[in-house]
Design a protein around this motif. Structure first.
Motif, PDB file in Angstrom:
ATOM      1  N   LEU A 296       0.824  -1.203   0.000  1.00 27.33           N
ATOM      2  CA  LEU A 296       0.000   0.000   0.000  1.00 27.33           C
ATOM      3  C   LEU A 296       0.861   1.257   0.000  1.00 27.33           C
ATOM      4  O   LEU A 296       1.887   1.313   0.677  1.00 27.33           O
ATOM      5  N   GLY A 297       0.407   2.256  -0.739  1.00 25.99           N
ATOM      6  CA  GLY A 297       1.017   3.580  -0.717  1.00 25.99           C
ATOM      7  C   GLY A 297      -0.077   4.593  -0.441  1.00 25.99           C
ATOM      8  O   GLY A 297      -1.047   4.671  -1.201  1.00 25.99           O
ATOM      9  N   PHE A 298       0.048   5.333   0.642  1.00 31.30           N
ATOM     10  CA  PHE A 298      -0.944   6.345   1.032  1.00 31.30           C
ATOM     11  C   PHE A 298      -0.410   7.732   0.719  1.00 31.30           C
ATOM     12  O   PHE A 298       0.684   8.090   1.175  1.00 31.30           O
ATOM     13  N   HIS A 299      -1.156   8.507  -0.027  1.00 30.04           N
ATOM     14  CA  HIS A 299      -0.841   9.911  -0.285  1.00 30.04           C
ATOM     15  C   HIS A 299      -1.788  10.702   0.608  1.00 30.04           C
ATOM     16  O   HIS A 299      -2.991  10.734   0.365  1.00 30.04           O
ATOM     17  N   VAL A 300      -1.215  11.324   1.665  1.00 30.34           N
ATOM     18  CA  VAL A 300      -2.053  11.905   2.703  1.00 30.34           C
ATOM     19  C   VAL A 300      -1.778  13.393   2.906  1.00 30.34           C
ATOM     20  O   VAL A 300      -0.733  13.915   2.532  1.00 30.34           O
ATOM     21  N   ILE A 301      -2.746  14.029   3.533  1.00 36.51           N
ATOM     22  CA  ILE A 301      -2.623  15.396   4.004  1.00 36.51           C
ATOM     23  C   ILE A 301      -2.790  15.326   5.523  1.00 36.51           C
ATOM     24  O   ILE A 301      -3.733  14.701   6.015  1.00 36.51           O
ATOM     25  N   VAL A 302      -1.841  15.932   6.247  1.00 38.94           N
ATOM     26  CA  VAL A 302      -1.873  15.875   7.706  1.00 38.94           C
ATOM     27  C   VAL A 302      -2.248  17.238   8.276  1.00 38.94           C
ATOM     28  O   VAL A 302      -2.154  18.260   7.598  1.00 38.94           O
ATOM     29  N   ALA A 303      -2.653  17.231   9.527  1.00 42.48           N
ATOM     30  CA  ALA A 303      -2.997  18.472  10.218  1.00 42.48           C
ATOM     31  C   ALA A 303      -1.718  19.202  10.624  1.00 42.48           C
ATOM     32  O   ALA A 303      -0.729  18.579  11.013  1.00 42.48           O
ATOM     33  N   TYR A 304      -1.755  20.520  10.534  1.00 50.40           N
ATOM     34  CA  TYR A 304      -0.624  21.345  10.947  1.00 50.40           C
ATOM     35  C   TYR A 304      -0.317  21.104  12.426  1.00 50.40           C
ATOM     36  O   TYR A 304      -1.212  21.057  13.257  1.00 50.40           O
ATOM     37  N   GLY A 305       0.964  20.923  12.741  1.00 55.05           N
ATOM     38  CA  GLY A 305       1.386  20.776  14.124  1.00 55.05           C
ATOM     39  C   GLY A 305       1.469  19.352  14.637  1.00 55.05           C
ATOM     40  O   GLY A 305       1.936  19.133  15.746  1.00 55.05           O
ATOM     41  N   VAL A 306       1.010  18.378  13.859  1.00 55.48           N
ATOM     42  CA  VAL A 306       1.093  16.992  14.323  1.00 55.48           C
ATOM     43  C   VAL A 306       2.523  16.477  14.164  1.00 55.48           C
ATOM     44  O   VAL A 306       3.306  16.995  13.363  1.00 55.48           O
ATOM     45  N   ASN A 307       2.857  15.463  14.912  1.00 57.51           N
ATOM     46  CA  ASN A 307       4.143  14.801  14.795  1.00 57.51           C
ATOM     47  C   ASN A 307       4.011  13.781  13.657  1.00 57.51           C
ATOM     48  O   ASN A 307       3.402  12.721  13.832  1.00 57.51           O
ATOM     49  N   ILE A 308       4.569  14.113  12.502  1.00 47.38           N
ATOM     50  CA  ILE A 308       4.371  13.277  11.300  1.00 47.38           C
ATOM     51  C   ILE A 308       4.869  11.845  11.502  1.00 47.38           C
ATOM     52  O   ILE A 308       4.151  10.904  11.130  1.00 47.38           O
ATOM     53  N   PRO A 309       6.055  11.606  12.089  1.00 44.39           N
ATOM     54  CA  PRO A 309       6.471  10.211  12.292  1.00 44.39           C
ATOM     55  C   PRO A 309       5.508   9.418  13.187  1.00 44.39           C
ATOM     56  O   PRO A 309       5.227   8.254  12.912  1.00 44.39           O
ATOM     57  N   VAL A 310       4.979  10.043  14.225  1.00 53.09           N
ATOM     58  CA  VAL A 310       4.051   9.345  15.126  1.00 53.09           C
ATOM     59  C   VAL A 310       2.743   9.049  14.403  1.00 53.09           C
ATOM     60  O   VAL A 310       2.218   7.934  14.479  1.00 53.09           O
TER      61      VAL A 310
END
Length: 116
Positions: A67-81
């Protein structure tokens, strides 16, 4: 592309679109949404819930799911976590759902969105 499970009662075929839809619904718990590249202007767009599978690449080889996920994350989150949680959750739930093993999950963070 399909995965295939053989049982004593016969074979079960699982289509890649089914895997993508299920994986996308599991993934939405930890991210803002899935991203889709608009080829006309090169901009990433946040996909609506009914088209989340377009932000997921699925390959099934030797009855392993990649699987490959192309995502948008919320500002300020810890991306690795967030990515680790996404991978752990998707791996467990998709394996339980399909009965097939996950070979690899890649996360591509395509954008950041400020959430009110």
């Amino acid at each position: 592309m399909q995965g295939q499970i053989h049982t004593e009662l016969g074979s079960i075929l699982i289509d890649a679109d089914v895997v993508a839809t299920y994986a996308g619904s599991v993934a939405l718990g930890g991210i803002v949404g899935m991203a889709s590249l608009d080829m006309r202007d090169g901009l990433m767009k946040l996909l609506k819930k009914d088209s989340i599978k377009r932000g997921i690449e699925v390959a099934i080889e030797n009855n392993e799911i990649y699987l490959g996920f192309h995502v948008i994350v919320a500002y300020g989150v810890n991306i690795p976590v967030v990515s680790e949680n996404l991978i752990d959750s998707v791996r467990y739930q998709v394996e339980e759902f399909t009965g097939m093993k996950i070979g690899k999950i890649d996360i591509f963070v395509e954008g950041v969105r400020v959430i009110d």
